[in-house]
Scaffold this motif. Structure first.
Motif, PDB file in Angstrom:
ATOM      1  N   SER A 103       0.906  -1.072  -0.078  1.00  0.00           N
ATOM      2  CA  SER A 103      -0.251  -0.026  -0.055  1.00  0.00           C
ATOM      3  C   SER A 103       0.861   1.113  -0.135  1.00  0.00           C
ATOM      4  O   SER A 103       0.783   2.258  -0.689  1.00  0.00           O
ATOM      5  N   ALA A 104       2.028   1.265   0.717  1.00  0.00           N
ATOM      6  CA  ALA A 104       2.862   2.370   0.769  1.00  0.00           C
ATOM      7  C   ALA A 104       3.655   2.542  -0.606  1.00  0.00           C
ATOM      8  O   ALA A 104       3.726   3.638  -1.197  1.00  0.00           O
ATOM      9  N   ALA A 105       3.956   1.391  -1.298  1.00  0.00           N
ATOM     10  CA  ALA A 105       4.451   1.390  -2.705  1.00  0.00           C
ATOM     11  C   ALA A 105       3.464   2.213  -3.806  1.00  0.00           C
ATOM     12  O   ALA A 105       3.699   3.023  -4.633  1.00  0.00           O
ATOM     13  N   LYS A 106       2.048   1.586  -3.475  1.00  0.00           N
ATOM     14  CA  LYS A 106       1.029   2.383  -4.432  1.00  0.00           C
ATOM     15  C   LYS A 106       0.880   3.594  -4.046  1.00  0.00           C
ATOM     16  O   LYS A 106       0.545   4.405  -4.953  1.00  0.00           O
ATOM     17  N   SER A 107       0.828   4.212  -2.930  1.00  0.00           N
ATOM     18  CA  SER A 107       0.675   5.500  -2.555  1.00  0.00           C
ATOM     19  C   SER A 107       1.858   6.331  -3.067  1.00  0.00           C
ATOM     20  O   SER A 107       1.510   7.461  -3.586  1.00  0.00           O
ATOM     21  N   LEU A 108       2.972   5.802  -2.996  1.00  0.00           N
ATOM     22  CA  LEU A 108       4.041   6.712  -3.446  1.00  0.00           C
ATOM     23  C   LEU A 108       4.074   6.731  -4.906  1.00  0.00           C
ATOM     24  O   LEU A 108       4.363   8.008  -5.323  1.00  0.00           O
ATOM     25  N   GLY A 109       3.496   5.941  -5.701  1.00  0.00           N
ATOM     26  CA  GLY A 109       3.294   5.814  -7.078  1.00  0.00           C
ATOM     27  C   GLY A 109       2.409   6.765  -7.330  1.00  0.00           C
ATOM     28  O   GLY A 109       2.409   7.598  -8.429  1.00  0.00           O
ATOM     29  N   ILE A 110       1.492   6.791  -6.742  1.00  0.00           N
ATOM     30  CA  ILE A 110       0.096   7.908  -6.812  1.00  0.00           C
ATOM     31  C   ILE A 110       0.606   9.414  -6.599  1.00  0.00           C
ATOM     32  O   ILE A 110       0.180  10.292  -7.446  1.00  0.00           O
ATOM     33  N   ILE A 111       1.574   9.352  -5.705  1.00  0.00           N
ATOM     34  CA  ILE A 111       2.092  10.685  -5.310  1.00  0.00           C
ATOM     35  C   ILE A 111       2.873  11.107  -6.331  1.00  0.00           C
ATOM     36  O   ILE A 111       3.043  12.281  -6.797  1.00  0.00           O
ATOM     37  N   GLY A 112       3.871  10.303  -6.709  1.00  0.00           N
ATOM     38  CA  GLY A 112       4.507  10.633  -7.864  1.00  0.00           C
ATOM     39  C   GLY A 112       5.802  11.379  -7.760  1.00  0.00           C
ATOM     40  O   GLY A 112       6.075  12.034  -8.612  1.00  0.00           O
ATOM     41  N   ALA A 113       6.338  11.321  -6.403  1.00  0.00           N
ATOM     42  CA  ALA A 113       7.369  12.276  -6.094  1.00  0.00           C
ATOM     43  C   ALA A 113       8.956  11.517  -6.543  1.00  0.00           C
ATOM     44  O   ALA A 113       9.033  10.528  -6.171  1.00  0.00           O
ATOM     45  N   GLN A 114       9.757  12.365  -7.257  1.00  0.00           N
ATOM     46  CA  GLN A 114      11.075  11.859  -7.459  1.00  0.00           C
ATOM     47  C   GLN A 114      11.875  11.430  -6.144  1.00  0.00           C
ATOM     48  O   GLN A 114      12.848  10.286  -6.343  1.00  0.00           O
ATOM     49  N   SER A 115      11.614  12.145  -5.041  1.00  0.00           N
ATOM     50  CA  SER A 115      12.329  11.732  -3.847  1.00  0.00           C
ATOM     51  C   SER A 115      11.866  10.184  -3.430  1.00  0.00           C
ATOM     52  O   SER A 115      12.549   9.860  -2.404  1.00  0.00           O
ATOM     53  N   ALA A 116      10.935   9.516  -3.987  1.00  0.00           N
ATOM     54  CA  ALA A 116      10.453   8.288  -3.554  1.00  0.00           C
ATOM     55  C   ALA A 116      11.140   7.098  -4.401  1.00  0.00           C
ATOM     56  O   ALA A 116      11.467   6.122  -4.094  1.00  0.00           O
TER      57      ALA A 116
END
Length: 156
Positions: A83-96
């Motif tokens: 779920s964290a990976a999915k959310s980071l993809g949705i947010i779309g930040a280069q820092s992730a």
């Protein structure tokens, strides 16, 4: 249900049915306070961490990127990590990107899947290079995920 009281209600419940969890997806996030859900990422109950990751993604909370990256790499629960990976993809930040690249090697297939999908969403040379590198993984499933991701990128 007030979104900012959601975690308290979940924490007070002894058991949540699938129907009760499904109701969480229909919550109005207009007045949601991301800090409540960022704090929820470190809760003892995995269901609270899971719901927190999901809502932070839906909020596209850039304030939560660092904490979501930590959860992605270190949480003990597979569901919380994917779920964290999915959310980071949705947010779309280069820092992730670095955390997503690390997650490509996660033990859980679903985490690897969302990490690769997230890298596609984030984009950039570093993300594409990581996906190309993943096509040479020792893990066959990761190879297939990465190959599929590259095909998506080519079609786009």
């Amino acid at each position: 249900m007030d979104v900012n009281n959601l975690l308290i209600q979940i924490d007070n419940a002894d058991f949540l049915t699938a129907e009760e969890l499904a109701q969480c997806k229909d919550i109005d996030l207009t007045n949601a306070n991301p800090q409540i859900f960022i704090a929820g990422l470190s809760h003892d109950k995995s269901v609270i961490r899971f719901v927190s990751t999901k809502i932070l993604g839906e909020l596209k909370s850039t304030d939560a990127i660092k904490q979501l990256c930590h959860v992605l790499i270190h949480d003990e629960d597979d569901d919380v990590r994917w779920s964290a990976a999915k959310s980071l993809g949705i947010i779309g930040a280069q820092s992730a990107i670095d955390a997503m690249i690390t997650a490509i090697n996660d033990d859980c297939y679903i985490v690897r899947n969302y990490a690769i999908k997230g890298l596609i969403a984030i984009g950039g040379h570093k993300a594409v290079n990581a996906i190309i590198h993943a096509t040479y993984s020792d893990d066959y499933d990761t190879q297939i995920l990465a190959q599929s991701a590259l095909k998506q990128l080519i079609k786009a």
